[in-house]
Write a protein that holds these residues in place. Structure first.
Motif, PDB file in Angstrom:
ATOM      1  N   ARG A   1     -34.763 -14.525 -19.724  1.00 22.51           N
ATOM      2  CA  ARG A   1     -33.933 -14.653 -18.529  1.00 22.51           C
ATOM      3  C   ARG A   1     -32.524 -14.152 -18.793  1.00 22.51           C
ATOM      4  NH1 ARG A   1     -36.566 -19.752 -18.170  1.00 22.51           N
ATOM      5  NH2 ARG A   1     -34.714 -20.734 -19.064  1.00 22.51           N
ATOM      6  N   ALA A   2     -32.053 -14.335 -20.040  1.00 24.86           N
ATOM      7  CA  ALA A   2     -30.677 -13.936 -20.367  1.00 24.86           C
ATOM      8  C   ALA A   2     -30.532 -12.436 -20.455  1.00 24.86           C
ATOM      9  CB  ALA A   2     -30.248 -14.577 -21.690  1.00 24.86           C
ATOM     10  N   VAL A   3     -31.592 -11.728 -20.776  1.00 20.40           N
ATOM     11  CA  VAL A   3     -31.514 -10.272 -20.895  1.00 20.40           C
ATOM     12  C   VAL A   3     -32.549  -9.656 -19.962  1.00 20.40           C
ATOM     13  CG1 VAL A   3     -31.522  -8.336 -22.504  1.00 20.40           C
ATOM     14  CG2 VAL A   3     -30.900 -10.610 -23.316  1.00 20.40           C
ATOM     15  N   PRO A   4     -32.227  -9.477 -18.693  1.00 22.49           N
ATOM     16  CA  PRO A   4     -33.218  -8.996 -17.737  1.00 22.49           C
ATOM     17  C   PRO A   4     -33.654  -7.567 -17.999  1.00 22.49           C
ATOM     18  CG  PRO A   4     -31.031  -9.070 -16.739  1.00 22.49           C
ATOM     19  CD  PRO A   4     -30.920  -9.750 -18.051  1.00 22.49           C
ATOM     20  N   GLU A   5     -32.785  -6.765 -18.682  1.00 16.95           N
ATOM     21  CA  GLU A   5     -33.147  -5.372 -18.876  1.00 16.95           C
ATOM     22  C   GLU A   5     -34.143  -5.171 -19.999  1.00 16.95           C
ATOM     23  OE1 GLU A   5     -29.545  -6.128 -21.476  1.00 16.95           O
ATOM     24  OE2 GLU A   5     -30.276  -6.676 -19.496  1.00 16.95           O
TER      25      GLU A   5
ATOM     26  N   ALA B   1     -37.355  -2.317 -25.314  1.00 15.95           N
ATOM     27  CA  ALA B   1     -38.332  -1.232 -25.359  1.00 15.95           C
ATOM     28  C   ALA B   1     -37.644   0.044 -25.831  1.00 15.95           C
ATOM     29  CB  ALA B   1     -38.957  -1.017 -23.985  1.00 15.95           C
ATOM     30  N   VAL B   2     -38.311   0.809 -26.688  1.00 22.74           N
ATOM     31  CA  VAL B   2     -37.689   2.011 -27.243  1.00 22.74           C
ATOM     32  C   VAL B   2     -37.409   3.043 -26.144  1.00 22.74           C
ATOM     33  CG1 VAL B   2     -38.660   1.692 -29.542  1.00 22.74           C
ATOM     34  CG2 VAL B   2     -39.944   2.993 -27.844  1.00 22.74           C
ATOM     35  N   GLU B   3     -38.141   2.982 -25.012  1.00 25.18           N
ATOM     36  CA  GLU B   3     -37.874   3.908 -23.916  1.00 25.18           C
ATOM     37  C   GLU B   3     -36.472   3.715 -23.352  1.00 25.18           C
ATOM     38  OE1 GLU B   3     -40.567   2.107 -24.222  1.00 25.18           O
ATOM     39  OE2 GLU B   3     -42.126   3.630 -24.537  1.00 25.18           O
ATOM     40  N   GLN B   4     -35.894   2.518 -23.550  1.00 25.85           N
ATOM     41  CA  GLN B   4     -34.557   2.245 -23.045  1.00 25.85           C
ATOM     42  C   GLN B   4     -33.459   2.595 -24.046  1.00 25.85           C
ATOM     43  OE1 GLN B   4     -36.084  -1.943 -21.732  1.00 25.85           O
ATOM     44  NE2 GLN B   4     -34.229  -1.542 -20.560  1.00 25.85           N
ATOM     45  N   VAL B   5     -33.842   2.973 -25.261  1.00 26.63           N
ATOM     46  CA  VAL B   5     -32.850   3.290 -26.288  1.00 26.63           C
ATOM     47  C   VAL B   5     -32.291   4.688 -26.028  1.00 26.63           C
ATOM     48  CG1 VAL B   5     -32.453   3.661 -28.742  1.00 26.63           C
ATOM     49  CG2 VAL B   5     -33.971   1.808 -27.983  1.00 26.63           C
ATOM     50  N   VAL B   6     -30.974   4.775 -25.869  1.00 26.70           N
ATOM     51  CA  VAL B   6     -30.294   6.056 -25.671  1.00 26.70           C
ATOM     52  C   VAL B   6     -29.736   6.569 -26.994  1.00 26.70           C
ATOM     53  CG1 VAL B   6     -28.388   7.217 -24.505  1.00 26.70           C
ATOM     54  CG2 VAL B   6     -29.751   5.499 -23.296  1.00 26.70           C
TER      55      VAL B   6
ATOM     56  N   MET C   1     -24.324  11.477 -23.897  1.00 29.52           N
ATOM     57  CA  MET C   1     -25.592  10.838 -23.579  1.00 29.52           C
ATOM     58  C   MET C   1     -25.600  10.364 -22.136  1.00 29.52           C
ATOM     59  SD  MET C   1     -26.803  11.340 -26.514  1.00 29.52           S
ATOM     60  CE  MET C   1     -28.415  10.628 -26.192  1.00 29.52           C
ATOM     61  N   ALA C   2     -26.752  10.495 -21.492  1.00 38.20           N
ATOM     62  CA  ALA C   2     -26.896  10.058 -20.107  1.00 38.20           C
ATOM     63  C   ALA C   2     -26.901   8.535 -20.047  1.00 38.20           C
ATOM     64  CB  ALA C   2     -28.193  10.607 -19.522  1.00 38.20           C
ATOM     65  N   GLY C   3     -26.141   7.979 -19.109  1.00 40.99           N
ATOM     66  CA  GLY C   3     -26.071   6.530 -18.973  1.00 40.99           C
ATOM     67  C   GLY C   3     -25.104   6.147 -17.879  1.00 40.99           C
ATOM     68  N   VAL C   4     -25.039   4.857 -17.633  1.00 39.36           N
ATOM     69  CA  VAL C   4     -24.103   4.356 -16.624  1.00 39.36           C
ATOM     70  C   VAL C   4     -22.673   4.620 -17.053  1.00 39.36           C
ATOM     71  CG1 VAL C   4     -23.311   2.303 -15.387  1.00 39.36           C
ATOM     72  CG2 VAL C   4     -25.755   2.602 -15.902  1.00 39.36           C
ATOM     73  N   HIS C   5     -22.407   4.463 -18.359  1.00 40.34           N
ATOM     74  CA  HIS C   5     -21.064   4.661 -18.887  1.00 40.34           C
ATOM     75  C   HIS C   5     -21.015   5.907 -19.748  1.00 40.34           C
ATOM     76  CE1 HIS C   5     -19.958   0.704 -17.412  1.00 40.34           C
ATOM     77  NE2 HIS C   5     -21.006   0.181 -18.044  1.00 40.34           N
ATOM     78  N   HIS C   6     -19.850   6.516 -19.801  1.00 42.33           N
ATOM     79  CA  HIS C   6     -19.608   7.709 -20.610  1.00 42.33           C
ATOM     80  C   HIS C   6     -19.814   7.362 -22.090  1.00 42.33           C
ATOM     81  CE1 HIS C   6     -17.869  11.623 -21.451  1.00 42.33           C
ATOM     82  NE2 HIS C   6     -17.069  11.069 -22.339  1.00 42.33           N
TER      83      HIS C   6
ATOM     84  N   ASP D   1     -28.108   1.266 -24.635  1.00 39.64           N
ATOM     85  CA  ASP D   1     -29.239   1.382 -23.708  1.00 39.64           C
ATOM     86  C   ASP D   1     -28.870   2.092 -22.416  1.00 39.64           C
ATOM     87  OD1 ASP D   1     -27.630  -0.490 -22.493  1.00 39.64           O
ATOM     88  OD2 ASP D   1     -29.225  -1.962 -22.152  1.00 39.64           O
ATOM     89  N   GLY D   2     -27.709   2.770 -22.414  1.00 38.73           N
ATOM     90  CA  GLY D   2     -27.238   3.450 -21.212  1.00 38.73           C
ATOM     91  C   GLY D   2     -26.231   2.655 -20.440  1.00 38.73           C
ATOM     92  N   ASN D   3     -26.156   1.351 -20.729  1.00 41.10           N
ATOM     93  CA  ASN D   3     -25.222   0.478 -20.022  1.00 41.10           C
ATOM     94  C   ASN D   3     -24.248  -0.213 -20.968  1.00 41.10           C
ATOM     95  OD1 ASN D   3     -24.188  -0.979 -17.733  1.00 41.10           O
ATOM     96  ND2 ASN D   3     -25.341  -2.761 -18.451  1.00 41.10           N
ATOM     97  N   GLU D   4     -24.751  -0.677 -22.127  1.00 40.27           N
ATOM     98  CA  GLU D   4     -23.904  -1.386 -23.075  1.00 40.27           C
ATOM     99  C   GLU D   4     -24.489  -1.274 -24.480  1.00 40.27           C
ATOM    100  OE1 GLU D   4     -23.939  -5.618 -22.543  1.00 40.27           O
ATOM    101  OE2 GLU D   4     -25.945  -5.587 -21.650  1.00 40.27           O
ATOM    102  N   LYS D   5     -23.660  -1.652 -25.454  1.00 35.82           N
ATOM    103  CA  LYS D   5     -24.103  -1.682 -26.842  1.00 35.82           C
ATOM    104  C   LYS D   5     -24.670  -3.050 -27.172  1.00 35.82           C
ATOM    105  CE  LYS D   5     -21.318   1.775 -29.283  1.00 35.82           C
ATOM    106  NZ  LYS D   5     -20.354   1.962 -30.404  1.00 35.82           N
TER     107      LYS D   5
END
Length: 421
Positions: free
Chosen positions: A251-255, A309-314, A378-383, A327-331
Protein backbone atom coordinates in the motif's frame (compact mmCIF):
# COMPACT_ATOMS: atom_id res chain seq x y z
CA UNK A 1 77.89 -26.76 -14.25
CA UNK A 2 74.48 -27.66 -15.81
CA UNK A 3 71.28 -27.32 -13.77
CA UNK A 4 68.97 -30.29 -13.08
CA UNK A 5 65.58 -30.30 -11.30
CA UNK A 6 63.39 -32.33 -8.96
CA UNK A 7 60.29 -32.98 -11.07
CA UNK A 8 57.64 -32.81 -8.35
CA UNK A 9 58.96 -29.47 -7.10
CA UNK A 10 58.83 -28.08 -10.64
CA UNK A 11 55.17 -29.12 -10.86
CA UNK A 12 54.49 -27.65 -7.41
CA UNK A 13 55.97 -24.30 -8.51
CA UNK A 14 53.67 -24.21 -11.55
CA UNK A 15 50.63 -25.06 -9.40
CA UNK A 16 51.55 -22.22 -7.02
CA UNK A 17 51.63 -19.78 -9.93
CA UNK A 18 48.26 -20.96 -11.26
CA UNK A 19 46.37 -20.91 -7.95
CA UNK A 20 47.74 -17.49 -6.99
CA UNK A 21 46.87 -16.12 -10.42
CA UNK A 22 43.30 -17.46 -10.07
CA UNK A 23 42.80 -15.62 -6.78
CA UNK A 24 44.48 -12.47 -8.10
CA UNK A 25 42.33 -12.41 -11.25
CA UNK A 26 39.14 -13.18 -9.26
CA UNK A 27 39.78 -10.07 -7.17
CA UNK A 28 41.13 -7.85 -9.94
CA UNK A 29 38.06 -8.20 -12.17
CA UNK A 30 35.95 -6.65 -9.38
CA UNK A 31 38.09 -3.53 -8.88
CA UNK A 32 36.42 -1.48 -11.63
CA UNK A 33 32.97 -1.92 -10.07
CA UNK A 34 34.04 -1.34 -6.46
CA UNK A 35 34.27 1.92 -4.55
CA UNK A 36 35.74 3.20 -1.29
CA UNK A 37 37.30 0.79 1.17
CA UNK A 38 36.27 -2.31 -0.77
CA UNK A 39 38.10 -1.03 -3.86
CA UNK A 40 41.27 -0.54 -1.84
CA UNK A 41 40.94 -3.99 -0.26
CA UNK A 42 40.42 -5.61 -3.65
CA UNK A 43 43.47 -3.81 -5.03
CA UNK A 44 45.57 -4.91 -2.06
CA UNK A 45 44.27 -8.47 -2.26
CA UNK A 46 44.92 -8.76 -6.00
CA UNK A 47 48.40 -7.28 -5.56
CA UNK A 48 49.40 -9.62 -2.74
CA UNK A 49 47.89 -12.65 -4.50
CA UNK A 50 49.77 -11.97 -7.72
CA UNK A 51 53.00 -11.18 -5.85
CA UNK A 52 52.77 -14.33 -3.71
CA UNK A 53 52.01 -16.43 -6.81
CA UNK A 54 54.98 -15.07 -8.75
CA UNK A 55 57.45 -15.07 -5.87
CA UNK A 56 56.58 -18.53 -4.48
CA UNK A 57 56.73 -19.97 -7.99
CA UNK A 58 60.27 -18.61 -8.38
CA UNK A 59 61.38 -19.62 -4.89
CA UNK A 60 60.03 -23.17 -5.12
CA UNK A 61 61.51 -23.35 -8.62
CA UNK A 62 64.91 -22.44 -7.16
CA UNK A 63 64.52 -25.10 -4.48
CA UNK A 64 63.79 -27.61 -7.24
CA UNK A 65 67.35 -27.21 -8.52
CA UNK A 66 69.58 -30.16 -7.64
CA UNK A 67 73.26 -29.30 -7.24
CA UNK A 68 76.18 -31.45 -6.04
CA UNK A 69 77.25 -28.82 -3.51
CA UNK A 70 75.61 -27.12 -0.54
CA UNK A 71 73.66 -23.94 -1.31
CA UNK A 72 73.04 -21.14 1.19
CA UNK A 73 70.39 -18.46 0.51
CA UNK A 74 71.05 -14.92 1.73
CA UNK A 75 68.02 -13.58 3.61
CA UNK A 76 68.19 -9.92 2.51
CA UNK A 77 68.15 -10.47 -1.28
CA UNK A 78 65.40 -13.10 -0.87
CA UNK A 79 63.11 -10.73 1.07
CA UNK A 80 64.01 -7.78 -1.16
CA UNK A 81 62.98 -9.76 -4.23
CA UNK A 82 59.47 -10.24 -2.79
CA UNK A 83 59.19 -6.55 -1.85
CA UNK A 84 60.13 -5.46 -5.38
CA UNK A 85 57.61 -7.90 -6.85
CA UNK A 86 54.77 -6.67 -4.62
CA UNK A 87 55.45 -2.98 -5.35
CA UNK A 88 55.63 -3.25 -9.14
CA UNK A 89 52.68 -5.64 -9.40
CA UNK A 90 50.54 -3.32 -7.26
CA UNK A 91 51.52 -0.29 -9.32
CA UNK A 92 50.76 -2.10 -12.58
CA UNK A 93 47.36 -3.43 -11.45
CA UNK A 94 46.40 0.02 -10.12
CA UNK A 95 47.50 1.76 -13.33
CA UNK A 96 45.52 -0.69 -15.46
CA UNK A 97 42.30 -0.51 -13.42
CA UNK A 98 42.32 3.25 -12.80
CA UNK A 99 41.09 4.25 -16.24
CA UNK A 100 40.12 3.14 -19.76
CA UNK A 101 42.26 0.26 -20.99
CA UNK A 102 44.12 1.83 -23.90
CA UNK A 103 46.94 0.10 -25.76
CA UNK A 104 49.47 2.59 -24.37
CA UNK A 105 48.30 2.11 -20.78
CA UNK A 106 48.39 -1.69 -21.13
CA UNK A 107 51.85 -1.63 -22.76
CA UNK A 108 53.42 0.64 -20.14
CA UNK A 109 51.85 -1.31 -17.27
CA UNK A 110 52.99 -4.62 -18.77
CA UNK A 111 56.55 -3.29 -19.15
CA UNK A 112 56.50 -2.07 -15.52
CA UNK A 113 55.19 -5.38 -14.16
CA UNK A 114 57.40 -7.47 -16.45
CA UNK A 115 60.46 -5.47 -15.48
CA UNK A 116 59.59 -6.00 -11.82
CA UNK A 117 59.27 -9.78 -12.28
CA UNK A 118 62.58 -9.78 -14.15
CA UNK A 119 64.26 -7.79 -11.35
CA UNK A 120 62.69 -10.02 -8.71
CA UNK A 121 64.08 -13.15 -10.39
CA UNK A 122 67.63 -11.90 -10.62
CA UNK A 123 67.55 -10.41 -7.12
CA UNK A 124 66.53 -13.85 -5.88
CA UNK A 125 69.34 -15.41 -7.88
CA UNK A 126 71.73 -13.00 -6.17
CA UNK A 127 70.90 -14.79 -2.90
CA UNK A 128 73.17 -17.62 -4.15
CA UNK A 129 76.24 -15.40 -4.48
CA UNK A 130 77.77 -16.79 -1.29
CA UNK A 131 77.67 -20.35 -2.65
CA UNK A 132 78.49 -20.13 -6.35
CA UNK A 133 79.60 -17.90 -9.19
CA UNK A 134 76.80 -17.48 -11.76
CA UNK A 135 77.29 -16.77 -15.45
CA UNK A 136 74.17 -15.79 -17.43
CA UNK A 137 73.71 -16.27 -21.17
CA UNK A 138 72.56 -12.88 -22.62
CA UNK A 139 70.21 -14.59 -25.09
CA UNK A 140 68.28 -16.36 -22.34
CA UNK A 141 68.29 -13.20 -20.22
CA UNK A 142 66.64 -11.26 -23.05
CA UNK A 143 64.18 -14.11 -23.70
CA UNK A 144 63.16 -14.22 -20.02
CA UNK A 145 62.57 -10.46 -20.05
CA UNK A 146 60.35 -10.74 -23.13
CA UNK A 147 58.36 -13.60 -21.59
CA UNK A 148 57.93 -11.64 -18.34
CA UNK A 149 56.50 -8.62 -20.19
CA UNK A 150 54.20 -10.82 -22.32
CA UNK A 151 52.93 -12.70 -19.24
CA UNK A 152 52.34 -9.39 -17.45
CA UNK A 153 50.40 -7.98 -20.38
CA UNK A 154 48.25 -11.11 -20.46
CA UNK A 155 47.52 -10.90 -16.73
CA UNK A 156 46.67 -7.18 -16.80
CA UNK A 157 44.43 -7.59 -19.85
CA UNK A 158 42.59 -10.42 -18.15
CA UNK A 159 42.38 -8.48 -14.87
CA UNK A 160 40.32 -5.70 -16.45
CA UNK A 161 37.48 -8.17 -17.06
CA UNK A 162 35.99 -6.09 -19.89
CA UNK A 163 34.21 -8.54 -22.15
CA UNK A 164 35.45 -11.29 -24.42
CA UNK A 165 37.72 -12.81 -21.78
CA UNK A 166 38.23 -16.56 -21.35
CA UNK A 167 37.10 -18.26 -18.10
CA UNK A 168 39.16 -17.51 -15.02
CA UNK A 169 40.50 -21.05 -14.75
CA UNK A 170 41.90 -20.99 -18.29
CA UNK A 171 43.25 -17.46 -17.75
CA UNK A 172 45.00 -18.54 -14.56
CA UNK A 173 46.56 -21.57 -16.25
CA UNK A 174 47.82 -19.41 -19.11
CA UNK A 175 49.37 -16.86 -16.76
CA UNK A 176 50.86 -19.50 -14.44
CA UNK A 177 52.48 -21.35 -17.33
CA UNK A 178 53.81 -18.07 -18.78
CA UNK A 179 55.41 -16.98 -15.50
CA UNK A 180 56.89 -20.44 -14.99
CA UNK A 181 58.23 -20.33 -18.53
CA UNK A 182 59.99 -17.05 -17.75
CA UNK A 183 61.69 -18.56 -14.70
CA UNK A 184 62.85 -21.76 -16.33
CA UNK A 185 63.96 -19.92 -19.46
CA UNK A 186 66.19 -17.71 -17.31
CA UNK A 187 67.50 -20.75 -15.42
CA UNK A 188 68.29 -22.49 -18.71
CA UNK A 189 70.86 -19.80 -19.40
CA UNK A 190 72.66 -20.05 -16.02
CA UNK A 191 75.97 -21.78 -15.48
CA UNK A 192 77.12 -22.27 -11.84
CA UNK A 193 80.68 -22.52 -10.61
CA UNK A 194 80.78 -23.51 -6.91
CA UNK A 195 83.07 -21.86 -4.42
CA UNK A 196 85.35 -24.02 -2.31
CA UNK A 197 83.96 -23.63 1.22
CA UNK A 198 84.00 -25.61 4.43
CA UNK A 199 80.77 -26.83 5.93
CA UNK A 200 79.63 -24.86 8.99
CA UNK A 201 78.24 -27.94 10.69
CA UNK A 202 75.02 -26.09 11.55
CA UNK A 203 71.72 -27.97 11.08
CA UNK A 204 70.33 -27.46 7.58
CA UNK A 205 66.61 -27.46 6.67
CA UNK A 206 65.81 -29.83 3.84
CA UNK A 207 65.05 -28.00 0.58
CA UNK A 208 62.04 -30.26 0.01
CA UNK A 209 60.63 -29.40 3.44
CA UNK A 210 61.31 -25.70 2.89
CA UNK A 211 59.47 -25.83 -0.45
CA UNK A 212 56.46 -27.49 1.18
CA UNK A 213 56.38 -24.87 3.95
CA UNK A 214 56.54 -22.01 1.43
CA UNK A 215 53.81 -23.62 -0.69
CA UNK A 216 51.49 -24.12 2.29
CA UNK A 217 51.96 -20.50 3.40
CA UNK A 218 51.26 -19.30 -0.14
CA UNK A 219 48.10 -21.41 -0.37
CA UNK A 220 46.89 -20.06 3.00
CA UNK A 221 47.44 -16.43 2.00
CA UNK A 222 45.62 -16.89 -1.31
CA UNK A 223 42.79 -18.81 0.37
CA UNK A 224 42.36 -16.07 2.96
CA UNK A 225 41.88 -13.39 0.30
CA UNK A 226 39.60 -15.66 -1.71
CA UNK A 227 37.30 -16.29 1.26
CA UNK A 228 37.28 -12.72 2.57
CA UNK A 229 36.96 -10.67 -0.60
CA UNK A 230 34.91 -12.68 -3.07
CA UNK A 231 31.31 -11.46 -2.71
CA UNK A 232 28.59 -13.78 -1.52
CA UNK A 233 25.52 -12.91 -3.56
CA UNK A 234 23.21 -14.59 -1.06
CA UNK A 235 24.09 -11.98 1.56
CA UNK A 236 22.75 -9.26 -0.72
CA UNK A 237 19.25 -10.75 -0.94
CA UNK A 238 16.62 -8.67 0.81
CA UNK A 239 14.99 -9.81 3.99
CA UNK A 240 11.77 -11.81 3.82
CA UNK A 241 8.65 -9.67 4.06
CA UNK A 242 5.50 -11.45 5.17
CA UNK A 243 2.04 -10.92 6.61
CA UNK A 244 0.90 -7.46 7.66
CA UNK A 245 4.27 -5.90 6.86
CA UNK A 246 3.94 -7.10 3.26
CA UNK A 247 0.44 -5.65 2.87
CA UNK A 248 1.51 -2.33 4.37
CA UNK A 249 4.51 -2.24 2.07
CA UNK A 250 2.39 -2.79 -1.03
CA UNK A 251 0.00 0.00 0.00
CA UNK A 252 2.90 2.34 0.76
CA UNK A 253 4.45 1.91 -2.68
CA UNK A 254 1.61 1.79 -5.23
CA UNK A 255 3.96 1.94 -8.21
CA UNK A 256 5.62 -1.37 -7.31
CA UNK A 257 4.41 -4.33 -9.35
CA UNK A 258 2.19 -6.95 -7.75
CA UNK A 259 4.07 -10.08 -6.76
CA UNK A 260 4.37 -12.62 -3.92
CA UNK A 261 6.12 -10.70 -1.13
CA UNK A 262 8.13 -13.53 0.37
CA UNK A 263 11.35 -14.96 -1.04
CA UNK A 264 11.32 -18.76 -1.15
CA UNK A 265 13.66 -19.87 1.58
CA UNK A 266 14.61 -23.33 0.37
CA UNK A 267 14.74 -25.45 -2.71
CA UNK A 268 15.86 -22.75 -5.13
CA UNK A 269 19.59 -23.08 -4.54
CA UNK A 270 20.01 -19.33 -4.65
CA UNK A 271 18.75 -19.07 -8.25
CA UNK A 272 15.24 -17.71 -7.69
CA UNK A 273 13.95 -16.48 -11.04
CA UNK A 274 12.32 -13.42 -9.48
CA UNK A 275 15.63 -11.99 -8.26
CA UNK A 276 18.29 -13.64 -10.45
CA UNK A 277 21.73 -14.44 -9.07
CA UNK A 278 25.20 -12.89 -8.95
CA UNK A 279 27.94 -13.58 -11.50
CA UNK A 280 30.79 -14.22 -9.07
CA UNK A 281 31.10 -17.82 -7.91
CA UNK A 282 33.90 -20.30 -7.31
CA UNK A 283 35.75 -21.50 -10.43
CA UNK A 284 34.09 -18.81 -12.53
CA UNK A 285 30.65 -20.38 -12.12
CA UNK A 286 31.68 -23.78 -13.52
CA UNK A 287 28.93 -26.33 -12.89
CA UNK A 288 26.47 -23.66 -11.72
CA UNK A 289 22.88 -23.50 -13.05
CA UNK A 290 22.23 -21.36 -16.17
CA UNK A 291 22.09 -17.64 -15.51
CA UNK A 292 18.57 -16.32 -14.85
CA UNK A 293 17.67 -12.67 -15.05
CA UNK A 294 15.63 -11.03 -12.32
CA UNK A 295 12.05 -9.85 -12.86
CA UNK A 296 12.09 -7.65 -9.75
CA UNK A 297 14.66 -5.68 -7.76
CA UNK A 298 14.45 -5.11 -4.00
CA UNK A 299 14.04 -1.54 -2.78
CA UNK A 300 13.68 -0.14 0.74
CA UNK A 301 11.14 2.49 1.64
CA UNK A 302 9.21 3.52 4.75
CA UNK A 303 11.14 1.01 6.86
CA UNK A 304 10.21 -1.97 4.72
CA UNK A 305 11.49 -3.96 1.76
CA UNK A 306 9.45 -3.83 -1.46
CA UNK A 307 9.97 -5.12 -4.98
CA UNK A 308 10.15 -3.07 -8.17
CA UNK A 309 9.51 -4.70 -11.56
CA UNK A 310 12.55 -4.38 -13.82
CA UNK A 311 10.28 -2.96 -16.57
CA UNK A 312 9.96 0.15 -14.39
CA UNK A 313 13.72 0.58 -13.95
CA UNK A 314 15.01 3.55 -15.97
CA UNK A 315 18.54 3.84 -14.53
CA UNK A 316 20.68 2.64 -11.63
CA UNK A 317 23.26 4.75 -9.81
CA UNK A 318 25.93 3.31 -7.50
CA UNK A 319 26.32 4.69 -3.98
CA UNK A 320 29.18 3.00 -2.09
CA UNK A 321 28.08 -0.61 -1.41
CA UNK A 322 24.46 0.15 -2.33
CA UNK A 323 22.64 1.75 -5.25
CA UNK A 324 19.70 3.96 -6.20
CA UNK A 325 17.12 2.93 -8.79
CA UNK A 326 15.39 5.65 -10.83
CA UNK A 327 11.91 4.59 -11.96
CA UNK A 328 11.12 7.69 -14.03
CA UNK A 329 9.63 9.55 -11.09
CA UNK A 330 12.03 9.28 -8.14
CA UNK A 331 15.15 7.58 -6.84
CA UNK A 332 14.57 4.48 -4.73
CA UNK A 333 17.15 2.97 -2.39
CA UNK A 334 18.33 -0.54 -3.33
CA UNK A 335 20.37 -2.62 -0.83
CA UNK A 336 22.41 -4.27 -3.61
CA UNK A 337 25.76 -3.13 -4.99
CA UNK A 338 25.71 -2.00 -8.61
CA UNK A 339 27.74 -5.03 -9.68
CA UNK A 340 25.13 -7.33 -8.17
CA UNK A 341 22.32 -5.34 -9.80
CA UNK A 342 24.05 -5.59 -13.17
CA UNK A 343 24.41 -9.36 -12.81
CA UNK A 344 20.65 -9.71 -12.23
CA UNK A 345 19.52 -7.56 -15.18
CA UNK A 346 19.18 -8.62 -18.81
CA UNK A 347 22.25 -7.18 -20.54
CA UNK A 348 20.35 -6.94 -23.83
CA UNK A 349 18.23 -4.18 -22.28
CA UNK A 350 20.36 -2.75 -19.46
CA UNK A 351 23.80 -1.36 -20.30
CA UNK A 352 26.66 -0.32 -18.00
CA UNK A 353 27.52 3.10 -19.45
CA UNK A 354 29.76 4.24 -16.61
CA UNK A 355 31.53 2.71 -13.65
CA UNK A 356 28.67 3.95 -11.45
CA UNK A 357 25.70 3.96 -13.83
CA UNK A 358 23.43 1.48 -15.64
CA UNK A 359 20.71 2.61 -18.06
CA UNK A 360 17.69 0.98 -19.67
CA UNK A 361 18.38 1.57 -23.37
CA UNK A 362 14.64 1.42 -24.10
CA UNK A 363 14.23 4.57 -21.97
CA UNK A 364 17.04 6.69 -23.47
CA UNK A 365 15.42 9.91 -24.69
CA UNK A 366 18.32 12.06 -25.80
CA UNK A 367 22.05 12.65 -25.97
CA UNK A 368 23.91 15.69 -24.68
CA UNK A 369 27.45 16.94 -24.34
CA UNK A 370 28.35 19.06 -21.30
CA UNK A 371 31.86 20.36 -21.87
CA UNK A 372 34.04 17.29 -22.22
CA UNK A 373 31.44 15.04 -20.64
CA UNK A 374 29.06 12.78 -22.54
CA UNK A 375 25.51 12.53 -21.14
CA UNK A 376 22.29 10.71 -21.99
CA UNK A 377 18.86 11.94 -21.00
CA UNK A 378 16.43 9.34 -19.68
CA UNK A 379 12.70 9.40 -20.32
CA UNK A 380 10.67 10.08 -17.18
CA UNK A 381 8.44 12.47 -15.33
CA UNK A 382 11.50 14.39 -14.13
CA UNK A 383 14.59 15.48 -16.03
CA UNK A 384 17.32 12.86 -15.47
CA UNK A 385 20.82 12.91 -16.99
CA UNK A 386 23.32 10.04 -16.78
CA UNK A 387 27.06 10.44 -17.52
CA UNK A 388 28.58 8.07 -20.08
CA UNK A 389 32.23 7.01 -20.18
CA UNK A 390 34.01 8.07 -23.35
CA UNK A 391 35.04 4.49 -24.02
CA UNK A 392 31.39 3.37 -23.96
CA UNK A 393 29.53 6.14 -25.79
CA UNK A 394 30.18 4.57 -29.19
CA UNK A 395 28.84 1.16 -28.22
CA UNK A 396 25.79 2.79 -26.56
CA UNK A 397 24.93 4.67 -29.74
CA UNK A 398 25.30 1.46 -31.74
CA UNK A 399 23.01 -0.43 -29.36
CA UNK A 400 20.36 2.28 -29.59
CA UNK A 401 20.68 2.38 -33.37
CA UNK A 402 20.24 -1.39 -33.59
CA UNK A 403 16.99 -1.10 -31.63
CA UNK A 404 15.66 1.62 -33.93
CA UNK A 405 17.19 0.40 -37.18
CA UNK A 406 18.60 3.86 -37.86
CA UNK A 407 21.67 6.05 -37.60
CA UNK A 408 22.63 6.50 -33.90
CA UNK A 409 22.34 10.31 -33.98
CA UNK A 410 18.98 10.19 -35.74
CA UNK A 411 17.74 7.50 -33.36
CA UNK A 412 18.55 9.64 -30.34
CA UNK A 413 16.94 12.74 -31.86
CA UNK A 414 13.81 10.71 -32.60
CA UNK A 415 13.73 9.39 -29.02
CA UNK A 416 14.11 12.93 -27.68
CA UNK A 417 11.26 14.13 -29.85
CA UNK A 418 9.02 11.28 -28.71
CA UNK A 419 9.88 11.97 -25.07
CA UNK A 420 8.94 15.64 -25.50
CA UNK A 421 5.59 14.61 -26.96
Amino acid sequence: MPVTYETWLVLLSIVMAIQGAYVGLSLAVQIADATGARRRLLLAGATVSFAVAIWTMHFVGMLAVRLPFQVDYLVLPTLLSFLVCAIVVGAAVYATCSGPLTLLRLTLSACLMGGGIFAMHYLGMNALDASALMVHDPIYVAASMAIAIAASGLALWLATGRGGRPPLVLSSVAFGVAVSGMHYTAMRGVTLYPFVTTSSGAPVLSTDLLAIVVAVVGFCISGMFLLLLLPDSSRALPQVVTGANSEAAMRAVPEVADMPPAIPAAGDGGTNIEFGRGTFSPLGGAGAPPRRFARHLPIERDGGTHFLAVEQVVAVHANAHYSYVFDGNEKLFCPLAIGDVESRLDNSRFVRVHRSHIVNIDRVAGYKRSGDNEMVEMAGVHHYLVPVSRSRIGSLKSRIASLNGADPTFALRRRQHLAAQ
